[in-house]
Design a protein around this motif. Structure first.
Motif, PDB file in Angstrom:
ATOM      1  N   LEU A 258       0.831  -1.202   0.000  1.00  0.00           N
ATOM      2  CA  LEU A 258       0.000   0.000   0.000  1.00  0.00           C
ATOM      3  C   LEU A 258       0.867   1.254   0.000  1.00  0.00           C
ATOM      4  CD1 LEU A 258      -2.813   1.340   0.293  1.00  0.00           C
ATOM      5  CD2 LEU A 258      -2.485   1.207   2.769  1.00  0.00           C
ATOM      6  N   VAL A 259       1.879   1.266   0.869  1.00  0.00           N
ATOM      7  CA  VAL A 259       2.771   2.426   0.959  1.00  0.00           C
ATOM      8  C   VAL A 259       3.461   2.675  -0.384  1.00  0.00           C
ATOM      9  CG1 VAL A 259       4.946   3.222   1.966  1.00  0.00           C
ATOM     10  CG2 VAL A 259       3.153   2.328   3.434  1.00  0.00           C
ATOM     11  N   LEU A 260       3.981   1.625  -0.985  1.00  0.00           N
ATOM     12  CA  LEU A 260       4.676   1.784  -2.260  1.00  0.00           C
ATOM     13  C   LEU A 260       3.737   2.314  -3.333  1.00  0.00           C
ATOM     14  CD1 LEU A 260       6.808  -1.473  -2.207  1.00  0.00           C
ATOM     15  CD2 LEU A 260       7.708   0.849  -2.255  1.00  0.00           C
ATOM     16  N   ALA A 261       2.534   1.760  -3.413  1.00  0.00           N
ATOM     17  CA  ALA A 261       1.585   2.202  -4.438  1.00  0.00           C
ATOM     18  C   ALA A 261       1.201   3.664  -4.246  1.00  0.00           C
ATOM     19  CB  ALA A 261       0.340   1.317  -4.409  1.00  0.00           C
ATOM     20  N   VAL A 262       0.911   4.046  -2.999  1.00  0.00           N
ATOM     21  CA  VAL A 262       0.503   5.426  -2.722  1.00  0.00           C
ATOM     22  C   VAL A 262       1.650   6.391  -2.996  1.00  0.00           C
ATOM     23  CG1 VAL A 262      -0.149   7.033  -0.884  1.00  0.00           C
ATOM     24  CG2 VAL A 262      -1.309   4.830  -1.088  1.00  0.00           C
ATOM     25  N   PHE A 263       2.849   6.051  -2.509  1.00  0.00           N
ATOM     26  CA  PHE A 263       3.991   6.948  -2.689  1.00  0.00           C
ATOM     27  C   PHE A 263       4.306   7.158  -4.168  1.00  0.00           C
ATOM     28  CE2 PHE A 263       4.875   7.088   1.722  1.00  0.00           C
ATOM     29  CZ  PHE A 263       5.835   8.058   1.920  1.00  0.00           C
ATOM     30  N   LEU A 264       4.308   6.073  -4.941  1.00  0.00           N
ATOM     31  CA  LEU A 264       4.691   6.199  -6.343  1.00  0.00           C
ATOM     32  C   LEU A 264       3.616   6.931  -7.146  1.00  0.00           C
ATOM     33  CD1 LEU A 264       6.319   2.706  -6.912  1.00  0.00           C
ATOM     34  CD2 LEU A 264       7.469   4.910  -6.686  1.00  0.00           C
ATOM     35  N   ALA A 265       2.353   6.664  -6.847  1.00  0.00           N
ATOM     36  CA  ALA A 265       1.283   7.358  -7.563  1.00  0.00           C
ATOM     37  C   ALA A 265       1.234   8.837  -7.178  1.00  0.00           C
ATOM     38  CB  ALA A 265      -0.058   6.690  -7.282  1.00  0.00           C
ATOM     39  N   MET A 266       1.227   9.118  -5.881  1.00  0.00           N
ATOM     40  CA  MET A 266       1.160  10.509  -5.441  1.00  0.00           C
ATOM     41  C   MET A 266       2.459  11.243  -5.726  1.00  0.00           C
ATOM     42  SD  MET A 266      -1.864  10.585  -4.529  1.00  0.00           S
ATOM     43  CE  MET A 266      -1.789  12.329  -4.158  1.00  0.00           C
ATOM     44  N   GLY A 267       3.585  10.520  -5.629  1.00  0.00           N
ATOM     45  CA  GLY A 267       4.856  11.147  -5.987  1.00  0.00           C
ATOM     46  C   GLY A 267       4.893  11.529  -7.449  1.00  0.00           C
ATOM     47  N   SER A 268       4.365  10.658  -8.302  1.00  0.00           N
ATOM     48  CA  SER A 268       4.306  10.968  -9.729  1.00  0.00           C
ATOM     49  C   SER A 268       3.418  12.180  -9.976  1.00  0.00           C
ATOM     50  CB  SER A 268       3.773   9.762 -10.509  1.00  0.00           C
ATOM     51  OG  SER A 268       4.663   8.669 -10.397  1.00  0.00           O
ATOM     52  N   GLN A 269       2.327  12.275  -9.218  1.00  0.00           N
ATOM     53  CA  GLN A 269       1.444  13.431  -9.384  1.00  0.00           C
ATOM     54  C   GLN A 269       2.136  14.706  -8.899  1.00  0.00           C
ATOM     55  OE1 GLN A 269      -2.227  13.804  -7.016  1.00  0.00           O
ATOM     56  NE2 GLN A 269      -3.318  14.142  -8.925  1.00  0.00           N
ATOM     57  N   ARG A 270       2.866  14.611  -7.793  1.00  0.00           N
ATOM     58  CA  ARG A 270       3.604  15.794  -7.315  1.00  0.00           C
ATOM     59  C   ARG A 270       4.633  16.231  -8.356  1.00  0.00           C
ATOM     60  NH1 ARG A 270       2.751  17.037  -1.960  1.00  0.00           N
ATOM     61  NH2 ARG A 270       1.829  15.379  -0.670  1.00  0.00           N
ATOM     62  N   LEU A 271       5.321  15.281  -8.953  1.00  0.00           N
ATOM     63  CA  LEU A 271       6.295  15.613  -9.997  1.00  0.00           C
ATOM     64  C   LEU A 271       5.597  16.276 -11.179  1.00  0.00           C
ATOM     65  CD1 LEU A 271       8.493  12.413  -9.821  1.00  0.00           C
ATOM     66  CD2 LEU A 271       9.361  14.739  -9.587  1.00  0.00           C
TER      67      LEU A 271
END
Length: 813
Positions: A258-271
């Motif tokens: 869950l952490v990995l999925a959220v971080f990568l998705a939200m991190g991609s959106q932040r980028l």
């Protein structure tokens, strides 16, 4: 053809035919997310425990577990839906575009807005957006492998094959085409092929998924073993079932995926909010390791807003002729910034304007590696007019009759323009009769003049370069311009040009070993063709650099794929470059790259903290579920205790840590080693050590309480308060950045969660019916103070050590 559809006509057709889109990856609905969540081992264990309570008549405990499981599921669904929205937004940003003529103006529109009848302008390196017919007398080379499987490009020209298909790739050439079919009515649409996709899983996600599967199997085995031991040795199968399910729930670190999925998705959106679109999620792990950034000058360091700044010819009265020839050598509907600048300059100078409706374009010879010049052949008033513009050396090569004295004057002016930072193109022309069918190599061109273009440096480049140097990232500038132009721009930007300039020809001529020796110091590269970029990238990598590279052309694709991080230009980049890249720069700005690196380091650091926290907190939970049983003590934890803990861990690990601000030192630290894993043995060992300290503190407190005769419910309360408080303290310590005040508004989400946890814990202790469900008793002042004291020490000792170390460092200064 030159006017295209009106916007009103296009709107009407869009309503009639629908959007020009193929089947895309479907977004997961909330219902699909819920069903997927119900299949997770954690929820199966929780529901099994609830069913067991209900079967034996403990309605309150069973109902509470069902409610807690529902709340936990709601949290997971909320975070999954949030990630899904982020992925959907990223897919929208990555949607293809096309150059269309509407109302007589060339526009860049999303491809899904195309309608039958639209006039589109194909560009080399782009995926064709719809089925269409070629209507201009041009030659297009199309790669139709996606449809036919044929690797050899197909030629398209009037009088032969004029059909152009959606999904095919424009290899070379230009022209005009009229859309005939869109969306599902295209050839590729009828085949049912989708040209879209999702952000793929990173290797860490795949390996973590496997780990959770194995841990689930192990948890099930432990559960069955505890049930058997209780039943066979104590004759208490019910207690064994509850103890086994408690241990199984405690052993599962289901937050990892869950952490990995959220971080990568939200991190991609932040980028993406910083104008950096992520095409491959694994690149987030690489951003913080970049040691060398190879950037194109044009449009990345500069504004890509070309204008003609200087016109030169042997005769000053013939400046208008230079602009006329330049216009005839440019695209009729210009997209390239230099073509646009020439058209604008010709219109501004009335005598330089050319009425193209009076000319008939007969052939176009685009830029080619062996000839860096465009040649266009026109028919006008009974003559053939050959117009060319391009790199000065290429155009001069087409003018064999030019006297040596004239060449010397041209070279002098070239040097003067280039040293002023201008980008220079030469223009030449030839006139022949229409009866003679000549090949280009048989045409003797006459030199006309030079055009000097200025492309101002982006205002934010010097500051971004300084930040990159501070972060330990070296910058290499690559350009197709003359050496003097490259040096002028490098000095204006503040790049180190002390080691001189290496030209594209020198790069191609040098052996790999000799090139590596030159690259020890040289960071400015001029007259570089795309083919030489790959050699540069490989040489830098051989020197141990982690290389990021920007590119926009078809021929940049091999170098983009070879680089550790390939960065394509979003505005002027080709589809081929974007497909080969890991990141797409939406605004083509150098400052956005540095922002991406800064944010990438933040995502990496926060993700590492979150994974460490998840591992650390699961050690005391698992230990407290198993060890009291092995030591012959009353069970400290039951399923409802662990479920409440999970409700705390999920938002802390995936929401709080993801929103934490960057460390103040993020961009003053050197790049990390590429071989350093996101969550390796050293991180696991540290997290394990933190978890063991907290486990020792809570277990020691619980053991002492039982041994000193404190009632079981009170001892459980003390142990649970210590565990929960230690959990929050550990999160504060792991997420805390010493350079930022703990009460800074950027930490507000962590404090909100801490307040909710404290309120929940107080309710469990002091609301009688809740205390009964949790088999706990209210705590007096001394017992509560003792539990809190142990929690702060066992959970926060590492933070105190960091603070002491920082204080010592400040004192020494």
């Amino acid at each position: 053809m030159t006017k295209g559809l009106t916007q009103a006509e296009a709107d009407q057709k869009l309503e009639e035919f629908g959007p020009n889109s193929l089947a895309v990856v479907e977004d997961r609905s909330v219902l699909r997310i819920i069903f997927g969540t119900l299949k997770e081992p954690m929820f199966l264990f929780m529901l099994s425990a609830a069913a067991l309570y209900l079967m034996v008549g403990d309605l309150a405990e069973g109902a509470f577990l069902v409610l807690a499981a529902s709340v936990s599921m709601g949290l997971v669904v909320f975070q999954d839906a949030r990630s899904e929205r982020a992925l959907h937004a990223l897919r929208d940003m990555a949607a293809p575009h096309a150059h269309v003529i509407r109302d007589g103006q060339t526009r860049r529109l999303p491809a899904d807005q195309l309608v039958p009848g639209d006039v589109i302008i194909p560009n080399a390196g782009e995926r064709f957006p719809a089925d269409a017919d070629l209507v201009s007398d041009h030659l297009l080379m199309m790669d139709e492998a996606v449809l036919t499987g044929e690797s050899a490009p197909a030629s398209k020209t009037l009088g032969q094959d004029v059909s152009l298909f959606a999904g095919s790739l424009v290899v070379s050439g230009e022209g005009l085409a009229v859309v005939t079919q869109t969306g599902g009515n295209t050839q590729i649409g009828m085949i049912g092929t989708a040209l879209s996709g999702e952000i793929e899983q990173t290797p860490l996600q795949v390996s973590t998924g496997r780990l959770v599967i194995w841990l689930s199997i192990g948890a099930l085995i432990v559960c069955l073993a505890i049930v058997a031991a209780y039943g066979l040795l104590r004759g208490d199968w019910l207690a064994g079932g509850l103890a086994g399910l408690t241990a199984a729930i405690a052993l599962l670190p289901e937050e990892f995926p869950l952490v990995l999925a959220v971080f990568l998705a939200m991190g991609s959106q932040r980028l993406a909010q910083h104008q950096v679109l992520v095409r491959r999620a694994a690149v987030v792990e690489t951003l913080g390791a970049i040691t060398l950034l190879c950037v194109d000058k044009t449009g990345t360091l500069t504004q890509n807003q070309m204008r003609v700044d200087r016109v030169w010819s042997f005769d000053e009265t013939k400046h208008s002729e230079v602009l006329q020839v330049g216009t005839l050598a440019s695209a009729v509907h210009p997209i390239d910034p230099m073509d646009k600048a020439i058209h604008a300059a010709a219109k501004a100078l009335a005598s330089g304007a050319v009425e193209l409706n009076d000319f008939a374009l007969k052939s176009v010879s685009p830029l080619a590696p062996q000839r860096l010049a465009v040649i266009q052949n026109w028919q006008h008033e009974g003559q053939r007019i050959w117009a060319t513009k391009g790199a000065p050396e290429a155009v001069l090569h087409l003018c064999p009759d030019l006297p040596a004295e004239a060449r010397a004057r041209i070279e002098t002016e070239l040097e003067a323009m280039a040293s002023s930072g201008l980008r220079v193109l030469a223009c030449a022309q030839a006139r022949t009769d229409t009866k003679t069918d000549l090949k280009i190599e048989d045409v003797a061109f006459e030199f006309v003049g030079l055009l000097g273009f200025i492309d101002p440096l982006r205002e934010d480049v010097p500051a971004a370069l300084a930040e990159a140097r501070q972060a330990g990232i070296q910058i290499a500038m690559i350009t197709g311009d003359l050496t003097a132009t490259a040096l002028a721009i490098a000095k204006a930007a503040g790049l180190d040009a002390g080691a001189g300039v290496l030209t594209g020809q020198e790069i191609e001529d040098l052996s790999p070993e000799a090139l590596q020796a030159r690259l020890a110091n040289v960071r400015i590269f001029a007259r570089v063709r795309p083919e030489a970029k790959l050699k540069l990238i490989l040489a830098f990598q051989a020197l141990g650099h982690v290389v990021a590279m920007t590119g926009d052309g078809v021929n940049d694709a091999p170098a983009l794929e070879a680089a550790h991080v390939g960065i394509a230009m979003g505005q002027r980049g080709t589809d081929v470059a974007r497909e080969a890249a890991d990141l797409v720069l939406l605004d083509d700005s150098f400052a956005s790259i540095i922002s991406g690196v800064r944010l990438g380091r933040r995502i990496f650091a926060n993700l590492r903290k979150a994974l460490g926290y998840v591992l650390a907190i699961h050690i005391p939970i698992a230990g407290l579920a198993l060890l009291p049983i092995l030591l012959g003590l009353p069970p400290m934890l039951f399923p409802m205790h662990i479920v409440v803990m999970e409700l705390m861990i999920d938002p802390i690990s995936s929401l709080v840590f993801e929103a934490e601000p960057s460390e103040a030192s993020a961009m003053v630290q050197p790049p990390r080693s590429l071989s350093e894993p996101l969550f390796g043995l050293s991180q696991m060992a540290w997290a394990g050590f933190q978890g063991l300290i907290l486990l020792g503190g809570v277990l020691g407190l619980y053991f002492w309480a039982i041994e000193t005769g404190i009632p079981e419910t009170t001892a459980r309360s003390m142990g649970y308060v210590c565990l929960v408080t230690g959990n929050v303290t550990l999160a504060l310590v792991d997420g805390y950045e010493p350079s930022i005040s703990p009460f800074d508004r950027r930490h507000r989400l962590l404090w909100i969660v801490a307040l909710l946890v404290s309120t929940t814990l107080a309710a469990i202790l002091y609301v009688p019916w809740l205390a009964k469900i949790f088999k706990m008793a209210p705590l007096g002042g001394e017992d509560l103070a003792l539990a809190l004291g142990v929690a702060f020490l066992a959970g926060g000792w590492s933070g105190l050590a960091r603070l002491f170390k920082r204080t010592q460092a400040i004192t020494k200064l």
